[in-house]
Design an enzyme around this catalytic site. Sequence first.
Site, PDB file in Angstrom:
ATOM      1  N   TYR A  47       0.834  -1.199   0.000  1.00  0.00           N
ATOM      2  CA  TYR A  47       0.000   0.000   0.000  1.00  0.00           C
ATOM      3  C   TYR A  47       0.876   1.259   0.000  1.00  0.00           C
ATOM      4  O   TYR A  47       2.099   1.185   0.137  1.00  0.00           O
ATOM      5  CB  TYR A  47      -0.898  -0.022   1.217  1.00  0.00           C
ATOM      6  CG  TYR A  47      -0.137  -0.241   2.501  1.00  0.00           C
ATOM      7  CD1 TYR A  47       0.660   0.770   3.028  1.00  0.00           C
ATOM      8  CD2 TYR A  47      -0.193  -1.452   3.188  1.00  0.00           C
ATOM      9  CE1 TYR A  47       1.367   0.589   4.188  1.00  0.00           C
ATOM     10  CE2 TYR A  47       0.508  -1.639   4.359  1.00  0.00           C
ATOM     11  CZ  TYR A  47       1.290  -0.615   4.851  1.00  0.00           C
ATOM     12  OH  TYR A  47       2.000  -0.780   6.003  1.00  0.00           O
ATOM     13  N   SER A 296       5.880   2.392  12.054  1.00  0.00           N
ATOM     14  CA  SER A 296       6.233   1.072  11.535  1.00  0.00           C
ATOM     15  C   SER A 296       5.064   0.414  10.817  1.00  0.00           C
ATOM     16  O   SER A 296       3.913   0.482  11.259  1.00  0.00           O
ATOM     17  CB  SER A 296       6.701   0.211  12.709  1.00  0.00           C
ATOM     18  OG  SER A 296       6.031  -1.018  12.733  1.00  0.00           O
ATOM     19  N   LYS A 297       5.401  -0.218   9.690  1.00  0.00           N
ATOM     20  CA  LYS A 297       4.386  -0.909   8.890  1.00  0.00           C
ATOM     21  C   LYS A 297       3.677  -1.957   9.730  1.00  0.00           C
ATOM     22  O   LYS A 297       2.495  -2.198   9.566  1.00  0.00           O
ATOM     23  CB  LYS A 297       5.070  -1.638   7.730  1.00  0.00           C
ATOM     24  CG  LYS A 297       5.270  -0.825   6.504  1.00  0.00           C
ATOM     25  CD  LYS A 297       5.652  -1.741   5.346  1.00  0.00           C
ATOM     26  CE  LYS A 297       6.007  -0.925   4.133  1.00  0.00           C
ATOM     27  NZ  LYS A 297       6.303  -1.703   2.962  1.00  0.00           N
ATOM     28  N   ARG A 298       4.447  -2.617  10.584  1.00  0.00           N
ATOM     29  CA  ARG A 298       3.880  -3.735  11.326  1.00  0.00           C
ATOM     30  C   ARG A 298       3.020  -3.274  12.494  1.00  0.00           C
ATOM     31  O   ARG A 298       1.967  -3.824  12.767  1.00  0.00           O
ATOM     32  CB  ARG A 298       4.995  -4.648  11.837  1.00  0.00           C
ATOM     33  CG  ARG A 298       5.370  -5.759  10.862  1.00  0.00           C
ATOM     34  CD  ARG A 298       6.460  -6.630  11.421  1.00  0.00           C
ATOM     35  NE  ARG A 298       7.575  -5.856  11.937  1.00  0.00           N
ATOM     36  CZ  ARG A 298       7.905  -5.745  13.220  1.00  0.00           C
ATOM     37  NH1 ARG A 298       7.208  -6.371  14.127  1.00  0.00           N
ATOM     38  NH2 ARG A 298       8.935  -5.016  13.607  1.00  0.00           N
ATOM     39  N   LYS A 299       3.505  -2.236  13.214  1.00  0.00           N
ATOM     40  CA  LYS A 299       2.834  -1.893  14.469  1.00  0.00           C
ATOM     41  C   LYS A 299       1.744  -0.826  14.356  1.00  0.00           C
ATOM     42  O   LYS A 299       0.855  -0.775  15.190  1.00  0.00           O
ATOM     43  CB  LYS A 299       3.881  -1.369  15.463  1.00  0.00           C
ATOM     44  CG  LYS A 299       4.912  -2.398  15.863  1.00  0.00           C
ATOM     45  CD  LYS A 299       5.744  -1.856  17.024  1.00  0.00           C
ATOM     46  CE  LYS A 299       7.081  -2.523  17.087  1.00  0.00           C
ATOM     47  NZ  LYS A 299       8.108  -1.700  17.669  1.00  0.00           N
TER      48      LYS A 299
END
Length: 551
Positions: A47, A296-299
């Site tokens: 994205y 962060s992309k993950r968090k």
Amino acid sequence: MSENLKLADLLLPDIDKTPDYYEALYPERDLKEGAKVVRVAPSPTGYLHIGTLFTSLVNRITATSSDGIFFTRIEDTDKKREVEGGIENIIDGLNRFGINIDEGFVSGKEEKGVYGPYQQSRRAEIYQTYVKELIRQGLAYPCFCSAEELEETRNVQEKDNIRTGYHGKWAKCRNLSFDEIKEKVEAGLPFVIRLKSPGNEENKVVFDDMIKGKIEMPENDEDFVLLKSDGIPTYHFAHAIDDHLMHTTHVMRGDEWISSVPKHIQLFRLLGFKVPKFAHVSPIMKLDNGAKRKISKRKDPEAAVHFFIEEGFDALCVIEYLMTIAASDFEDFRRANPDKSYKEFKFNLKKMSVSGALFDENKLLDVSKNIVSRMSGKEVSEKILNWAKEFDNEFYSLLSKDTAYTEAIFSIDRDCAKPRKDIAKWKEAKDYVSYFFEELFTPDYTLPENINANDAVAFLNAYKDVYDENDDRQAWFDKIKELCPALGFASETKAYKADPASYKGHAGDLSTVLRIAITGRRNTPDLCSIMKVMGKDKCMERIDRAISSML
Ligand code: GLU
């Protein structure tokens, strides 16, 4: 024929052009003095990230401020990380946020401009042509080391506390003879092409980063990979070739690339290219338990720009907020020019944060409220309709039933000198206007402490007889005041304050009772306008309903 020329033909037999061909194909741009040519070069790996939107905005505004060019280039050399629809996600995302693209991918499917193709996977022959030239000049060579061999070297280096990498005596394939190479190539061994780095770690390379200032780093002495075994370039090499041929004047990108600049400057110089200016943009940070860290992309859900769209932040609000992060002097500009577009702001890279600005959702909400308050009722209602169509079916079906009613609702306390700063994002709108729709109406008839139910009911009954929907605000409030004496309330707040013991309350209290009856809440925009938009019949129904629940 010299060995280097033979080597070049042996390694890249199908390449029959020379760099001159491409130099002629992509001539200098014809732009006015000082025009900056900048780009954003996303990899289609998912994205649109808030950091990419931010960097794109900084690039766009830099181009705009200098009558330059902002182009996009798709860096898709890593096919393993690519996702389906990745280009659309990013480019259409930029368009959605009003980041105008002059050249390159202007939509998910459409390319524009004469410096293309603007997609690295379609430029293999160009890269190979330049690599072939470096081989001819003795500046590049093939390396046959397997992943295991490289891993082994690395382990030894780590064990002995030596800087890891393919440099100095560790560059095993650097001195293979032509015959040795020929034998391996003919045996079908896969190879990459590495730079034969003339750099020396003892020397310094100095450059002036337009955001971070003067930076000094050791020269690159690593024989890093230029072409992978499938003939596709690494980022470093593709960057140098593309930004040269596309005539980028300023490379503005995330600051994770700073440590690679010595490699890049070396490549530009060895290839005989003019070194562009660099500006490394700090990432947007977040506070996490008191410590600053990169979003962060993950968090963090807000890493994906889609998050802001789903929340119903208007694109302009997000951009306007990002401008406050991008330039420390943007808010002064905004105060002095409340009606100008952010595009008219004269952007100066020197005003950018060196260490990374903090993402502050409250600030975003604040900026949004200001912008939304200046929109017309028509604009707001259209935007909310569009948002609801995508993200809230129930709300959409209510709003679209009667769009004139919807527009009237969102026009209350708007289009005036002091518009109400209420809605920051479209997702809030449903709750904010729920009392206009029977399907969403969940009244709370709790009265203020100083008003008892009997007085409230007596007032509401009396009010029903005098309400006239043609009254203007003044006449509307006068009607409430007129009912005060008979009910034991003060018509004027002043009189009440001077002698509170003599009254049950004042006109303001009774208007609160009316507000509760009509809207089921204590806090709303202008009640007189609300009642006009609802219409007399509905207001009378609401009053009856309130009376029966208060009794
Ligand atoms: N493809 C690189 C990235 O996504 C682009 C870096 C650059 O702008 O040069 O990080």
